[in-house]
Design a protein around this motif. Structure first.
Motif, PDB file in Angstrom:
ATOM      1  N   ALA A 110      11.587  -8.734   0.902  1.00  0.00           N
ATOM      2  CA  ALA A 110      11.509  -9.196   2.297  1.00  0.00           C
ATOM      3  C   ALA A 110      11.345  -8.022   3.267  1.00  0.00           C
ATOM      4  N   PRO A 111      10.288  -7.217   3.112  1.00  0.00           N
ATOM      5  CA  PRO A 111      10.154  -6.023   3.960  1.00  0.00           C
ATOM      6  C   PRO A 111       9.798  -6.345   5.401  1.00  0.00           C
ATOM      7  N   VAL A 112      10.277  -5.474   6.285  1.00  0.00           N
ATOM      8  CA  VAL A 112       9.893  -5.489   7.694  1.00  0.00           C
ATOM      9  C   VAL A 112       9.425  -4.087   8.068  1.00  0.00           C
ATOM     10  N   LEU A 113       8.543  -4.013   9.059  1.00  0.00           N
ATOM     11  CA  LEU A 113       7.966  -2.747   9.519  1.00  0.00           C
ATOM     12  C   LEU A 113       8.649  -2.320  10.808  1.00  0.00           C
ATOM     13  N   TYR A 114       9.084  -1.059  10.883  1.00  0.00           N
ATOM     14  CA  TYR A 114       9.607  -0.537  12.135  1.00  0.00           C
ATOM     15  C   TYR A 114       8.465  -0.384  13.147  1.00  0.00           C
ATOM     16  N   ARG A 115       8.736  -0.766  14.384  1.00  0.00           N
ATOM     17  CA  ARG A 115       7.714  -0.690  15.424  1.00  0.00           C
ATOM     18  C   ARG A 115       7.353   0.754  15.777  1.00  0.00           C
ATOM     19  N   LEU A 146       0.090  -0.296  14.484  1.00  0.00           N
ATOM     20  CA  LEU A 146       0.922  -1.374  13.962  1.00  0.00           C
ATOM     21  C   LEU A 146       0.099  -2.317  13.082  1.00  0.00           C
ATOM     22  N   ASP A 147      -1.156  -2.533  13.460  1.00  0.00           N
ATOM     23  CA  ASP A 147      -2.037  -3.371  12.635  1.00  0.00           C
ATOM     24  C   ASP A 147      -2.212  -2.766  11.246  1.00  0.00           C
ATOM     25  N   LEU A 148      -2.311  -1.446  11.167  1.00  0.00           N
ATOM     26  CA  LEU A 148      -2.417  -0.797   9.863  1.00  0.00           C
ATOM     27  C   LEU A 148      -1.166  -1.078   9.041  1.00  0.00           C
ATOM     28  N   GLY A 149      -0.017  -1.075   9.684  1.00  0.00           N
ATOM     29  CA  GLY A 149       1.230  -1.350   8.984  1.00  0.00           C
ATOM     30  C   GLY A 149       1.327  -2.756   8.436  1.00  0.00           C
ATOM     31  N   ARG A 150       0.513  -3.660   8.976  1.00  0.00           N
ATOM     32  CA  ARG A 150       0.471  -5.035   8.480  1.00  0.00           C
ATOM     33  C   ARG A 150      -0.693  -5.273   7.524  1.00  0.00           C
ATOM     34  N   ASN A 151      -1.454  -4.224   7.230  1.00  0.00           N
ATOM     35  CA  ASN A 151      -2.597  -4.363   6.330  1.00  0.00           C
ATOM     36  C   ASN A 151      -2.114  -4.878   4.975  1.00  0.00           C
ATOM     37  N   PRO A 152      -2.685  -5.980   4.475  1.00  0.00           N
ATOM     38  CA  PRO A 152      -2.197  -6.560   3.215  1.00  0.00           C
ATOM     39  C   PRO A 152      -2.336  -5.635   2.008  1.00  0.00           C
ATOM     40  N   MET A 189      15.509   2.978  15.912  1.00  0.00           N
ATOM     41  CA  MET A 189      14.233   2.299  15.925  1.00  0.00           C
ATOM     42  C   MET A 189      14.255   1.147  16.921  1.00  0.00           C
ATOM     43  N   LYS A 190      13.100   0.815  17.444  1.00  0.00           N
ATOM     44  CA  LYS A 190      12.995  -0.237  18.451  1.00  0.00           C
ATOM     45  C   LYS A 190      12.481  -1.519  17.803  1.00  0.00           C
ATOM     46  N   GLY A 191      13.305  -2.115  16.975  1.00  0.00           N
ATOM     47  CA  GLY A 191      12.952  -3.398  16.410  1.00  0.00           C
ATOM     48  C   GLY A 191      12.041  -3.303  15.200  1.00  0.00           C
ATOM     49  N   THR A 192      11.818  -4.461  14.597  1.00  0.00           N
ATOM     50  CA  THR A 192      10.998  -4.542  13.395  1.00  0.00           C
ATOM     51  C   THR A 192      10.012  -5.688  13.520  1.00  0.00           C
ATOM     52  N   ILE A 193       9.002  -5.663  12.624  1.00  0.00           N
ATOM     53  CA  ILE A 193       7.972  -6.686  12.571  1.00  0.00           C
ATOM     54  C   ILE A 193       7.925  -7.217  11.153  1.00  0.00           C
ATOM     55  N   ASN A 194       7.882  -8.502  10.995  1.00  0.00           N
ATOM     56  CA  ASN A 194       7.750  -9.076   9.652  1.00  0.00           C
ATOM     57  C   ASN A 194       6.353  -8.792   9.100  1.00  0.00           C
ATOM     58  N   VAL A 195       6.288  -8.559   7.796  1.00  0.00           N
ATOM     59  CA  VAL A 195       4.997  -8.294   7.162  1.00  0.00           C
ATOM     60  C   VAL A 195       4.813  -9.214   5.959  1.00  0.00           C
ATOM     61  N   LEU A 238      -6.563   3.405  -1.891  1.00  0.00           N
ATOM     62  CA  LEU A 238      -6.021   2.105  -1.518  1.00  0.00           C
ATOM     63  C   LEU A 238      -6.773   1.511  -0.334  1.00  0.00           C
ATOM     64  N   LEU A 239      -7.153   2.360   0.623  1.00  0.00           N
ATOM     65  CA  LEU A 239      -7.756   1.900   1.867  1.00  0.00           C
ATOM     66  C   LEU A 239      -9.240   2.238   1.915  1.00  0.00           C
ATOM     67  N   ALA A 240     -10.024   1.300   2.424  1.00  0.00           N
ATOM     68  CA  ALA A 240     -11.454   1.508   2.618  1.00  0.00           C
ATOM     69  C   ALA A 240     -11.698   2.141   3.990  1.00  0.00           C
ATOM     70  N   PRO A 241     -12.899   2.699   4.217  1.00  0.00           N
ATOM     71  CA  PRO A 241     -13.175   3.307   5.533  1.00  0.00           C
ATOM     72  C   PRO A 241     -12.902   2.378   6.698  1.00  0.00           C
ATOM     73  N   GLU A 242     -13.212   1.084   6.540  1.00  0.00           N
ATOM     74  CA  GLU A 242     -13.001   0.165   7.656  1.00  0.00           C
ATOM     75  C   GLU A 242     -11.527  -0.058   7.971  1.00  0.00           C
ATOM     76  N   ASP A 243     -10.643   0.234   7.024  1.00  0.00           N
ATOM     77  CA  ASP A 243      -9.215   0.084   7.278  1.00  0.00           C
ATOM     78  C   ASP A 243      -8.689   1.141   8.244  1.00  0.00           C
ATOM     79  N   LEU A 244      -9.373   2.273   8.316  1.00  0.00           N
ATOM     80  CA  LEU A 244      -8.928   3.389   9.154  1.00  0.00           C
ATOM     81  C   LEU A 244      -9.831   3.624  10.358  1.00  0.00           C
TER      82      LEU A 244
END
Length: 232
Positions: free
Chosen positions: A92-97, A74-80, A226-232, A17-23
């Motif tokens: 309507a998913p959200v990511l835990y911080r 966190l940026d990885l968690g927002r990876n499209p 958990m300490k809040g969520t982030i929209n994705v 799923l992920l390319a080398p640049e994603d990690l």
């Protein structure tokens, strides 16, 4: 597996799923922190670092503490690429911080995550999933996850057996179990109700893994742990 398979089995493996640049940003982050303690380290699997980490678990803790909840994770968690799959399974998913990053040195069992449901510890809502991402090829001997297929259908299971700070379910191990071996770049998506376990890393490498957790914002209250969520 497709979304129907996910509903039936409780897990889905996305290979490559992920390319080398994603990690790469996370690799660099970890290596920079390692070099604060071992300047000559050439990679996160440098043999000198692996041996150093085995001898000095307190340094592993320092590296972990300096990385967890870093913006790069966190940026990885927002990876499209990841969120597109998550949206197949959650509305309507959200990511835990709070994003755990594990650093499991060879033959260390103190923090081994034995059979459990993430829901027991996260205490969120019924529409949650975990995305488990290893930073190296991960086979049975390097600590791949084991999953109990379709166990998510039972919903929350009491974790009544206590081992130190851990709580484990009992009397449920008559269902099919699979060891999910993965190559770097793969991601394992699974329900928070899926019973699963880490396996002991008996290799000569460190097993690095990231656990992204998502919840459906339409499914009620979120975990107080958990300490809040982030929209994705």
């Amino acid at each position: 597996m497709n979304d129907t398979d996910y509903d039936r089995h409780g897990w889905h493996l996305s290979k490559s799923l992920l390319a080398p640049e994603d990690l790469s940003a996370i690799d660099t982050l970890i290596l920079d922190k390692i070099r604060e303690h071992l300047p000559q380290a050439k990679s996160i699997q440098d043999r000198a670092w692996v041996e150093f980490a085995i001898r000095k678990p307190e340094v592993v803790t320092l590296v972990y503490d300096s990385i967890r909840d870093h913006p790069a994770i966190l940026d990885l968690g927002r990876n499209p690429k990841i969120t597109a799959v998550v949206k197949d399974f959650l509305d309507a998913p959200v990511l835990y911080r709070k994003v755990p990053l594990r650093i499991d040195v060879p033959f260390e069992n103190k923090e081994l995550a034995f059979w459990h449901q993430d829901d027991f510890y996260v205490q969120g809502n019924k529409k949650e999933l975990t995305v488990w991402i290893p930073l190296q090829d991960t086979y049975a001997h390097t600590g791949a996850l084991s999953v109990m297929t379709s166990s998510h259908k039972t919903g929350p299971i009491p974790h009544t057996y206590k081992v130190g700070k851990k709580s484990l379910p009992t009397g449920i191990f008559d269902q099919p179990i699979s060891i999910v071996e993965m190559e770097r770049g793969g991601a394992l998506f699974f329900s928070s109700y899926l019973v699963h376990s880490s396996n002991l890393n008996i290799s000569d490498q460190i097993r690095y893994s990231i656990q992204l957790r998502y919840s459906s914002s339409n499914a009620g209250s979120h975990s107080k742990l958990m300490k809040g969520t982030i929209n994705v």
